[in-house]
Motif scaffolding. Sequence first.
Motif, PDB file in Angstrom:
ATOM      1  N   GLU A 155      16.780  10.005   0.253  1.00 47.10           N
ATOM      2  CA  GLU A 155      15.824  11.105   0.325  1.00 47.10           C
ATOM      3  C   GLU A 155      14.848  10.804   1.455  1.00 47.10           C
ATOM      4  N   LYS A 156      14.521  11.826   2.243  1.00 43.86           N
ATOM      5  CA  LYS A 156      13.619  11.638   3.372  1.00 43.86           C
ATOM      6  C   LYS A 156      12.262  12.259   3.061  1.00 43.86           C
ATOM      7  N   VAL A 157      11.208  11.472   3.249  1.00 40.25           N
ATOM      8  CA  VAL A 157       9.830  11.947   3.124  1.00 40.25           C
ATOM      9  C   VAL A 157       9.094  11.484   4.375  1.00 40.25           C
ATOM     10  N   GLU A 158       7.837  11.863   4.503  1.00 37.70           N
ATOM     11  CA  GLU A 158       7.085  11.514   5.710  1.00 37.70           C
ATOM     12  C   GLU A 158       7.000   9.996   5.922  1.00 37.70           C
ATOM     13  N   ALA A 159       6.973   9.222   4.843  1.00 36.29           N
ATOM     14  CA  ALA A 159       6.868   7.754   4.940  1.00 36.29           C
ATOM     15  C   ALA A 159       8.178   7.093   5.354  1.00 36.29           C
ATOM     16  N   GLY A 160       9.299   7.828   5.313  1.00 36.09           N
ATOM     17  CA  GLY A 160      10.589   7.254   5.695  1.00 36.09           C
ATOM     18  C   GLY A 160      11.711   7.772   4.816  1.00 36.09           C
ATOM     19  N   ASN A 167       7.827   3.301  -7.035  1.00 34.04           N
ATOM     20  CA  ASN A 167       6.986   4.445  -7.324  1.00 34.04           C
ATOM     21  C   ASN A 167       7.712   5.720  -6.915  1.00 34.04           C
ATOM     22  N   PHE A 168       7.073   6.859  -7.197  1.00 32.84           N
ATOM     23  CA  PHE A 168       7.674   8.115  -6.768  1.00 32.84           C
ATOM     24  C   PHE A 168       7.338   8.348  -5.298  1.00 32.84           C
ATOM     25  N   ILE A 169       8.244   9.012  -4.596  1.00 33.44           N
ATOM     26  CA  ILE A 169       8.006   9.320  -3.191  1.00 33.44           C
ATOM     27  C   ILE A 169       7.758  10.818  -2.984  1.00 33.44           C
ATOM     28  N   LYS A 170       8.104  11.609  -3.998  1.00 29.12           N
ATOM     29  CA  LYS A 170       7.856  13.048  -3.901  1.00 29.12           C
ATOM     30  C   LYS A 170       7.800  13.645  -5.294  1.00 29.12           C
ATOM     31  N   LEU A 171       6.905  14.617  -5.449  1.00 31.55           N
ATOM     32  CA  LEU A 171       6.757  15.348  -6.703  1.00 31.55           C
ATOM     33  C   LEU A 171       6.591  16.821  -6.382  1.00 31.55           C
ATOM     34  N   THR A 172       7.353  17.652  -7.066  1.00 28.01           N
ATOM     35  CA  THR A 172       7.182  19.099  -6.991  1.00 28.01           C
ATOM     36  C   THR A 172       7.007  19.591  -8.418  1.00 28.01           C
ATOM     37  N   GLN A 173       5.872  20.243  -8.681  1.00 29.16           N
ATOM     38  CA  GLN A 173       5.574  20.706 -10.038  1.00 29.16           C
ATOM     39  C   GLN A 173       5.209  22.187 -10.003  1.00 29.16           C
ATOM     40  N   LYS A 174       5.792  22.929 -10.949  1.00 25.62           N
ATOM     41  CA  LYS A 174       5.464  24.345 -11.090  1.00 25.62           C
ATOM     42  C   LYS A 174       4.978  24.571 -12.512  1.00 25.62           C
ATOM     43  N   GLN A 175       3.799  25.211 -12.623  1.00 25.55           N
ATOM     44  CA  GLN A 175       3.243  25.597 -13.922  1.00 25.55           C
ATOM     45  C   GLN A 175       2.863  27.070 -13.828  1.00 25.55           C
ATOM     46  N   ASP A 176       3.691  27.922 -14.376  1.00 28.07           N
ATOM     47  CA  ASP A 176       3.443  29.367 -14.317  1.00 28.07           C
ATOM     48  C   ASP A 176       3.112  29.804 -12.891  1.00 28.07           C
ATOM     49  N   PHE A 229       1.174  28.282 -10.620  1.00 28.32           N
ATOM     50  CA  PHE A 229       0.613  27.180  -9.843  1.00 28.32           C
ATOM     51  C   PHE A 229       1.721  26.242  -9.377  1.00 28.32           C
ATOM     52  N   VAL A 230       1.684  25.852  -8.092  1.00 19.85           N
ATOM     53  CA  VAL A 230       2.669  24.926  -7.533  1.00 19.85           C
ATOM     54  C   VAL A 230       1.921  23.731  -6.941  1.00 19.85           C
ATOM     55  N   TYR A 231       2.345  22.537  -7.339  1.00 17.86           N
ATOM     56  CA  TYR A 231       1.711  21.295  -6.868  1.00 17.86           C
ATOM     57  C   TYR A 231       2.770  20.431  -6.198  1.00 17.86           C
ATOM     58  N   ASN A 232       2.468  19.940  -4.997  1.00 20.91           N
ATOM     59  CA  ASN A 232       3.378  19.055  -4.272  1.00 20.91           C
ATOM     60  C   ASN A 232       2.648  17.788  -3.877  1.00 20.91           C
ATOM     61  N   GLU A 233       3.358  16.674  -3.980  1.00 18.16           N
ATOM     62  CA  GLU A 233       2.817  15.386  -3.553  1.00 18.16           C
ATOM     63  C   GLU A 233       3.940  14.628  -2.859  1.00 18.16           C
ATOM     64  N   GLU A 234       3.611  14.008  -1.715  1.00 16.46           N
ATOM     65  CA  GLU A 234       4.636  13.320  -0.933  1.00 16.46           C
ATOM     66  C   GLU A 234       4.074  12.024  -0.357  1.00 16.46           C
ATOM     67  N   LEU A 235       4.884  10.977  -0.413  1.00 13.92           N
ATOM     68  CA  LEU A 235       4.502   9.691   0.157  1.00 13.92           C
ATOM     69  C   LEU A 235       4.501   9.813   1.682  1.00 13.92           C
ATOM     70  N   LYS A 252       0.823  -1.206   0.000  1.00 15.84           N
ATOM     71  CA  LYS A 252       0.000   0.000   0.000  1.00 15.84           C
ATOM     72  C   LYS A 252       0.860   1.259   0.000  1.00 15.84           C
ATOM     73  N   TRP A 253       0.407   2.259  -0.757  1.00 17.53           N
ATOM     74  CA  TRP A 253       1.043   3.570  -0.831  1.00 17.53           C
ATOM     75  C   TRP A 253      -0.014   4.620  -0.511  1.00 17.53           C
ATOM     76  N   VAL A 254       0.364   5.651   0.242  1.00 19.79           N
ATOM     77  CA  VAL A 254      -0.528   6.786   0.490  1.00 19.79           C
ATOM     78  C   VAL A 254       0.299   8.058   0.313  1.00 19.79           C
ATOM     79  N   TRP A 255      -0.185   8.962  -0.535  1.00 15.15           N
ATOM     80  CA  TRP A 255       0.449  10.260  -0.751  1.00 15.15           C
ATOM     81  C   TRP A 255      -0.492  11.356  -0.255  1.00 15.15           C
ATOM     82  N   LYS A 256       0.080  12.462   0.214  1.00 12.49           N
ATOM     83  CA  LYS A 256      -0.716  13.665   0.436  1.00 12.49           C
ATOM     84  C   LYS A 256      -0.347  14.630  -0.682  1.00 12.49           C
ATOM     85  N   TYR A 257      -1.320  15.410  -1.128  1.00 11.13           N
ATOM     86  CA  TYR A 257      -1.049  16.352  -2.212  1.00 11.13           C
ATOM     87  C   TYR A 257      -1.719  17.692  -1.935  1.00 11.13           C
TER      88      TYR A 257
END
Length: 196
Positions: free
Chosen positions: A133-138, A173-182, A184-190, A39-44
């Motif tokens: 790399e450190k994320v909330e999941a470890g 899978n990915f453990i973190k994503l940082t996206q910038k579009q003009d 707008f900033v989107y973050n997702e973290e495992l 199981k994987w859970v991300w917050k975004y």
Amino acid sequence: MKIYIKLFLALMMLSGCNNWTKPDFTKQPTISDYKVGEKWVWKYKGVTTKGEVRSEGRDKREIVEVNGELLMTIGKDTIPVTEIVKPEVSKTPKYDWPLKVGKKWVYEENWTSQDGTTGNQQLNAEILSYKEEKVEAGTFMAYTIHYNGKITNSRGYNAVVDEVWLYAPKVKNFIKLTQKQDDFVYNEELVEYSNK
């Protein structure tokens, strides 16, 4: 003589550990790498530069078995794991397997959203590093993959995109994503990973 033997053994252990934690490359996961209950859970969260929150929540995925077939649940959708591990036949893939630091390619995708909007993204990709790399999941060994380019859609949207994905082979899978579009900033973290 004992000192030389101890030194030799210590060096062998260190070199063995180094080879184990820092592979030259990572192959695409196969179906045998997944198991029931994983199981994987991300917050975004997506926020404009003016502070307006456009999206926020949690995304959960889990491996289940139905009639002997492994499936991944993604929200209300269920996808056979055989589809997830199927090699992407594209000259412009999301991930250009095997992954290796320094590798460069172009990622291009055409898509249609649920409301019928069509779009295209064309991004240059480069693997910058492979390190802890450190994320909330470890803490995980992960590739840092940088994508940059543009995204357009049939409603006239046209934006410059800059993304950084941290892909961890251990979790497939990915453990973190940082996206910038003009503007707008989107973050997702495992935030949770379990492999029962």
